[in-house]
Scaffold this motif. Structure first.
Motif, PDB file in Angstrom:
ATOM      1  N   ASP A 103     137.377 106.942  57.891  1.00  0.00           N
ATOM      2  CA  ASP A 103     135.952 106.611  57.821  1.00  0.00           C
ATOM      3  C   ASP A 103     135.682 105.413  56.923  1.00  0.00           C
ATOM      4  OD1 ASP A 103     135.251 108.767  59.481  1.00  0.00           O
ATOM      5  OD2 ASP A 103     135.319 110.151  57.774  1.00  0.00           O
ATOM      6  N   GLY A 104     136.749 104.845  56.327  1.00  0.00           N
ATOM      7  CA  GLY A 104     136.587 103.705  55.433  1.00  0.00           C
ATOM      8  C   GLY A 104     136.330 104.084  53.995  1.00  0.00           C
ATOM      9  N   GLY A 148     147.329 110.076  55.850  1.00  0.00           N
ATOM     10  CA  GLY A 148     146.440 110.471  56.934  1.00  0.00           C
ATOM     11  C   GLY A 148     144.994 110.201  56.579  1.00  0.00           C
ATOM     12  N   GLY A 149     144.092 110.740  57.373  1.00  0.00           N
ATOM     13  CA  GLY A 149     142.677 110.553  57.123  1.00  0.00           C
ATOM     14  C   GLY A 149     142.169 111.361  55.946  1.00  0.00           C
ATOM     15  N   SER A 150     142.914 112.427  55.579  1.00  0.00           N
ATOM     16  CA  SER A 150     142.564 113.276  54.444  1.00  0.00           C
ATOM     17  C   SER A 150     143.846 113.869  53.896  1.00  0.00           C
ATOM     18  CB  SER A 150     141.604 114.393  54.883  1.00  0.00           C
ATOM     19  OG  SER A 150     142.250 115.261  55.803  1.00  0.00           O
ATOM     20  N   ASP A 151     143.736 114.597  52.761  1.00  0.00           N
ATOM     21  CA  ASP A 151     144.941 115.199  52.193  1.00  0.00           C
ATOM     22  C   ASP A 151     145.562 116.224  53.144  1.00  0.00           C
ATOM     23  OD1 ASP A 151     142.904 117.034  51.974  1.00  0.00           O
ATOM     24  OD2 ASP A 151     143.254 117.504  49.866  1.00  0.00           O
ATOM     25  N   PHE A 152     144.759 116.819  54.037  1.00  0.00           N
ATOM     26  CA  PHE A 152     145.292 117.759  55.025  1.00  0.00           C
ATOM     27  C   PHE A 152     146.220 117.058  56.007  1.00  0.00           C
ATOM     28  CE2 PHE A 152     145.031 119.734  59.245  1.00  0.00           C
ATOM     29  CZ  PHE A 152     145.449 121.019  58.949  1.00  0.00           C
ATOM     30  N   GLU A 153     145.960 115.771  56.291  1.00  0.00           N
ATOM     31  CA  GLU A 153     146.736 115.042  57.294  1.00  0.00           C
ATOM     32  C   GLU A 153     147.870 114.215  56.690  1.00  0.00           C
ATOM     33  OE1 GLU A 153     143.716 112.754  59.186  1.00  0.00           O
ATOM     34  OE2 GLU A 153     142.983 114.432  60.394  1.00  0.00           O
ATOM     35  N   ASP A 154     147.963 114.133  55.369  1.00  0.00           N
ATOM     36  CA  ASP A 154     149.043 113.369  54.745  1.00  0.00           C
ATOM     37  C   ASP A 154     150.395 113.974  55.093  1.00  0.00           C
ATOM     38  OD1 ASP A 154     147.210 111.725  53.548  1.00  0.00           O
ATOM     39  OD2 ASP A 154     147.208 112.807  51.637  1.00  0.00           O
ATOM     40  N   ARG A 155     151.387 113.120  55.349  1.00  0.00           N
ATOM     41  CA  ARG A 155     152.744 113.590  55.610  1.00  0.00           C
ATOM     42  C   ARG A 155     153.583 113.426  54.349  1.00  0.00           C
ATOM     43  NH1 ARG A 155     157.301 111.772  60.083  1.00  0.00           N
ATOM     44  NH2 ARG A 155     157.843 110.173  58.574  1.00  0.00           N
ATOM     45  N   HIS A 156     154.263 114.514  53.968  1.00  0.00           N
ATOM     46  CA  HIS A 156     155.089 114.523  52.766  1.00  0.00           C
ATOM     47  C   HIS A 156     156.563 114.690  53.148  1.00  0.00           C
ATOM     48  CE1 HIS A 156     151.722 115.299  49.821  1.00  0.00           C
ATOM     49  NE2 HIS A 156     151.148 115.594  50.979  1.00  0.00           N
ATOM     50  N   GLN A 187     171.196 121.310  53.008  1.00  0.00           N
ATOM     51  CA  GLN A 187     169.837 120.843  52.779  1.00  0.00           C
ATOM     52  C   GLN A 187     169.246 120.229  54.050  1.00  0.00           C
ATOM     53  OE1 GLN A 187     167.682 120.842  49.920  1.00  0.00           O
ATOM     54  NE2 GLN A 187     166.318 120.214  51.569  1.00  0.00           N
ATOM     55  N   PRO A 188     168.110 120.738  54.509  1.00  0.00           N
ATOM     56  CA  PRO A 188     167.503 120.134  55.709  1.00  0.00           C
ATOM     57  C   PRO A 188     166.735 118.867  55.373  1.00  0.00           C
ATOM     58  CG  PRO A 188     166.154 121.957  54.948  1.00  0.00           C
ATOM     59  CD  PRO A 188     167.374 121.930  54.065  1.00  0.00           C
ATOM     60  N   LEU A 189     166.580 118.009  56.362  1.00  0.00           N
ATOM     61  CA  LEU A 189     165.625 116.902  56.283  1.00  0.00           C
ATOM     62  C   LEU A 189     164.298 117.463  56.762  1.00  0.00           C
ATOM     63  CD1 LEU A 189     166.106 113.270  57.547  1.00  0.00           C
ATOM     64  CD2 LEU A 189     164.039 114.556  58.089  1.00  0.00           C
ATOM     65  N   ARG A 190     163.279 117.456  55.908  1.00  0.00           N
ATOM     66  CA  ARG A 190     162.040 118.160  56.247  1.00  0.00           C
ATOM     67  C   ARG A 190     160.814 117.364  55.820  1.00  0.00           C
ATOM     68  NH1 ARG A 190     158.591 121.925  53.611  1.00  0.00           N
ATOM     69  NH2 ARG A 190     157.594 123.359  55.072  1.00  0.00           N
ATOM     70  N   PHE A 191     159.824 117.326  56.707  1.00  0.00           N
ATOM     71  CA  PHE A 191     158.511 116.767  56.406  1.00  0.00           C
ATOM     72  C   PHE A 191     157.482 117.893  56.543  1.00  0.00           C
ATOM     73  CE2 PHE A 191     160.946 113.142  57.926  1.00  0.00           C
ATOM     74  CZ  PHE A 191     160.603 112.142  57.037  1.00  0.00           C
ATOM     75  N   PHE A 192     156.454 117.837  55.699  1.00  0.00           N
ATOM     76  CA  PHE A 192     155.356 118.804  55.862  1.00  0.00           C
ATOM     77  C   PHE A 192     154.022 118.074  55.798  1.00  0.00           C
ATOM     78  CE2 PHE A 192     156.332 118.890  51.281  1.00  0.00           C
ATOM     79  CZ  PHE A 192     155.080 118.753  50.698  1.00  0.00           C
ATOM     80  N   GLN A 193     153.009 118.710  56.369  1.00  0.00           N
ATOM     81  CA  GLN A 193     151.680 118.114  56.458  1.00  0.00           C
ATOM     82  C   GLN A 193     150.743 118.764  55.458  1.00  0.00           C
ATOM     83  OE1 GLN A 193     149.906 117.769  60.416  1.00  0.00           O
ATOM     84  NE2 GLN A 193     147.875 118.169  59.545  1.00  0.00           N
ATOM     85  N   GLY A 194     150.310 118.006  54.485  1.00  0.00           N
ATOM     86  CA  GLY A 194     149.317 118.482  53.529  1.00  0.00           C
ATOM     87  C   GLY A 194     149.877 119.430  52.495  1.00  0.00           C
TER      88      GLY A 194
END
Length: 220
Positions: A103-104, A148-156, A187-194
């Motif tokens: 949203d800017g 992402g657009g919010s902390d919920f959508e950020d990829r970690h 150890q897995p390679l892993r990404f999580f969202q938020g």
């Protein structure tokens, strides 16, 4: 712009103890922004897909502390004097300005992407005339990989803990056995969202074992 202060102490035998603080100021840093393709996208049938875009932020600051210790344990009695120890630890605290959502609006709740708050490495080695071996541990804390657009959508990128072992044994001056066992912790390679419990991607590779004979034709 960087400011660093470091202190080091060298032991009489092989080894060093060091520690320090550092501060970094970064302008126009680059981050990867993720947004949803707009309904009126030029490309057809893109609604609902993610768009990845490199953008410039305004400025970012990083404050950190680091510690390292490396020493041959030759003050110990008997065979224990053949051991060596290496440890280092880095702590990072960062802030970033100019990261905006779809949203800017500027995000004020976010660290500088790709900066892990905690990094730790350690190894225990052994070496004599015949045998050399090393057990190594590497740890990296989780960190923001894509915005992402919010902390919920950020990829970690999730935290990582690797444990590896390698060794070699000299049968003769020219002939030796060697082996290495990597990723003992699987150890897995892993990404999580938020949040950590929201797995976005996970890949498992298991352990890998290598062993063999080595002959040095030119060693006298």
């Amino acid at each position: 712009m960087n400011f660093d202060i470091m202190g080091e102490h060298y032991f009489e035998s092989v080894g060093i103890l060091s520690g320090g603080l550092f501060y970094k100021n970064i302008n126009d840093f680059i981050y990867t922004y993720i947004s949803e393709a707009p309904d009126n996208s030029i490309a057809e049938d893109t609604e609902g897909f993610d768009v990845f875009q490199p953008l410039n932020g305004d400025s970012a600051t990083i404050f950190g502390a680091e510690f390292a210790f490396q020493r041959q344990l030759d003050f110990l009695p008997g065979f224990a004097r053949n051991f060596s120890l290496y440890v280092n630890y880095t702590y990072l605290s960062s802030s970033a300005d100019g990261i905006r959502n779809e949203d800017g609006d500027e995000r004020t709740d976010i660290d500088l992407p790709n900066t892990a708050p905690n990094l730790f490495n350690a190894s225990l080695g052994y070496a004599d005339k015949k045998l050399s071996a090393r057990l190594s541990l590497n740890y990296s804390d989780s960190y923001i990989d894509e915005i992402g657009g919010s902390d919920f959508e950020d990829r970690h990128y999730d935290e990582q803990l690797f444990l590896d072992f390698n060794a070699s044994y000299n049968i003769t001056n020219n002939l030796s056995l060697y082996t290495s066992l990597n990723n003992i912790t699987n150890q897995p390679l892993r990404f999580f969202q938020g949040e950590s419990q929201r797995t976005q991607q996970a890949e498992y590779y298991g352990q890998s074992l290598t062993f063999g004979l080595k002959y040095d034709m030119f060693k006298k």
